[in-house]
Design an enzyme around this catalytic site. Sequence first.
Site, short mmCIF file in Angstrom:
data_model
loop_
_atom_site.label_atom_id
_atom_site.label_comp_id
_atom_site.label_asym_id
_atom_site.label_seq_id
_atom_site.Cartn_x
_atom_site.Cartn_y
_atom_site.Cartn_z
N ARG A 233 0.84 -1.19 0.00
CA ARG A 233 0.00 0.00 0.00
C ARG A 233 0.88 1.25 0.00
NH1 ARG A 233 -3.33 -2.86 -1.49
NH2 ARG A 233 -5.42 -3.32 -0.68
N ASP A 257 4.39 -0.26 -6.79
CA ASP A 257 3.17 -0.49 -7.56
C ASP A 257 2.01 0.29 -6.96
OD1 ASP A 257 1.67 -1.92 -9.65
OD2 ASP A 257 0.69 -2.97 -7.98
N GLU A 262 -4.64 7.13 -5.30
CA GLU A 262 -4.76 6.42 -6.57
C GLU A 262 -6.16 6.62 -7.16
OE1 GLU A 262 -1.68 2.78 -5.39
OE2 GLU A 262 -3.85 2.46 -5.30
N HIS A 285 -0.47 0.29 -9.96
CA HIS A 285 -1.27 -0.61 -9.12
C HIS A 285 -1.87 -1.74 -9.97
CE1 HIS A 285 -3.66 -0.82 -5.13
NE2 HIS A 285 -3.55 -2.03 -5.66
N ALA A 287 -0.25 -4.92 -10.22
CA ALA A 287 0.35 -6.21 -9.89
C ALA A 287 -0.68 -7.33 -9.86
CB ALA A 287 1.07 -6.13 -8.54
N TRP A 288 -1.93 -6.97 -9.59
CA TRP A 288 -2.98 -7.97 -9.37
C TRP A 288 -3.75 -8.35 -10.64
CZ3 TRP A 288 -8.29 -6.92 -10.16
CH2 TRP A 288 -8.55 -5.60 -10.57
#
Length: 315
Positions: A233, A257, A262, A285, A287-288
């Site tokens: 985070r 990331d 955001e 953001h 990575a997922w």
Amino acid sequence: MKAVILDAASLGSDIDLTPLHAEVDDLTVHQASTTEQSRERLAEAEVAIVNKVVLDAATLEAASSLKLICVLATGTNNIDMASAERLGIAVRNVTAYGTASVAQHTLMLMLALANRLPLYQQDVASGRWNESPFFCLMDHATLQLEGKHLVVVGQGELGNHVATLAGAFGMRVSFAARPGNEANDSRPGITELAPAADIISLHCPLTDATRHLVNTELLATLKPGALLVNCARGGIIDEEAALAALREGRLGGLGVDVLPQEPPREGHPLLDALSEPLNLIVTPHNAWITPEARQRIVTLTAENLRQWRQSSSEA
């Protein structure tokens, strides 16, 4: 049972929502919604399915038929949990859907920083390789991961998976004590492990104990050339302090990331620094976002619906 998805676009257009349709009588899908739009769209819904739309107290109070909120993520900070409890609205989230995806991204950042990829890409783009007196460029010393010490903060499923992948590269892995619970944890804390770390990778939640966990003081204890990766985070590191350490050569590389805000509509110092000759990587953001991880969110949410429906019928 009537259900409404408020922000399906946050999962991507390539995701199959059939498992959700199978668990409810009527599923209305909205690609995006504001909080204000949600008040109207949830007017007759028994189930709200939401990723990042903020459902505040006023929205929940207006949704008189609402019985369940299914969050398409692990974090529930966009839901007024106190109001949901007061109104008798159950909240279910999903966990461990992106372990392989985020761990892969984490290793990608480590590998890219270790090989000084941002710096060499800038050199190639500027034509420096074309002008080299011999066949390669070697101005930026790279880091061989084998035999190096990785310190992981957060020994959950994700932290453990990162450790497994790091082991395949021959790295030595240490887990730091849980921040804020060092007194009850036999493992050394991050402040004790940091001076010996070649790489620090963060996989812990953002709490009062972890906010600016990596700060000016901790950065000052790192060995020159150490790498720092944050796929957890924004705000767990003091990004401006880390950027200063990177610019001054006290930090070997920084890969994140996540940012505190955001999307970063007001900008951020790390984004401004991407044009500088620094070993710096910022990813949005994502990575997922492997298709497997995003589809897994739908599968787990369908299971949450199924379990809630069964428990409601038995009550």
